[in-house]
Motif scaffolding. Structure first.
Motif, short mmCIF file in Angstrom:
data_model
loop_
_atom_site.label_atom_id
_atom_site.label_comp_id
_atom_site.label_asym_id
_atom_site.label_seq_id
_atom_site.Cartn_x
_atom_site.Cartn_y
_atom_site.Cartn_z
N SER A 53 33.84 45.35 31.97
CA SER A 53 34.51 43.86 32.19
C SER A 53 35.22 43.43 31.26
O SER A 53 35.70 42.37 31.46
N GLU A 54 35.97 44.13 30.38
CA GLU A 54 36.90 43.71 29.71
C GLU A 54 38.24 43.92 30.21
O GLU A 54 39.45 43.33 29.70
N GLN A 58 39.05 43.98 38.33
CA GLN A 58 38.04 45.11 38.74
C GLN A 58 38.73 45.69 39.96
O GLN A 58 39.47 44.86 41.06
#
Length: 146
Positions: A53-54, A58
């Motif tokens: 998630s960093e 995505q």
């Protein structure tokens, strides 16, 4: 359709058999797809590597029957997608997945300005984009949801 599905299935078996013998080949059943997910990205500066998630966005490829793919990118709450054909190619002695998008769009990450993207096999389940060769981000992908 059965010929192209068989080609996909055999290609993935061959890819698995070219790697370390302790790794199992990827098996695809008819009417299913294989997911190739972005798992890590890096920039051109020190300590710029991000995962999960960093990451700035995505992204994944869905590899389906008849050597077709869909690429999906989720960034800032927006979802973009692109479709096209893929193939397994050798360039010199390196193995790549070659993606040819149906249209030119922002999801095509390459150095050439064409509708083609290349992901180089690191091993039987990991690939990396060649986009960073021209100052693009370093993008690393893995089969499945890792």
């Amino acid at each position: 359709m059965k010929f192209r599905f068989s080609y996909l299935f055999l290609s993935l078996i061959i890819l698995g058999s070219c790697s370390d013998t302790s790794e199992q080949p990827i098996e695809v059943q008819e009417n299913q797809s294989i997911k190739l997910s972005l798992v890590k990205m890096s920039g051109n500066t020190l300590n710029s590597e991000r995962s999960g998630s960093e990451m700035e966005w995505q992204e994944y490829y869905e590899l389906g029957s008849e050597m077709r793919f869909t690429k999906v990118q989720i960034r800032d709450g927006d979802t973009l997608s692109s479709q096209g054909e893929f193939d397994i190619v050798m360039i010199e002695s390196d193995k790549y997945l070659k993606f040819t998008h149906d249209t030119d769009n922002v999801l095509v990450g390459n150095c050439t300005g064409t509708t083609e993207e290349f992901l180089e096999y690191i091993d039987s389940s990991s690939l990396k984009s060649n986009w960073e060769q021209c100052d693009g981000p370093g993008l690393f992908y893995s089969f499945g949801d890792k």
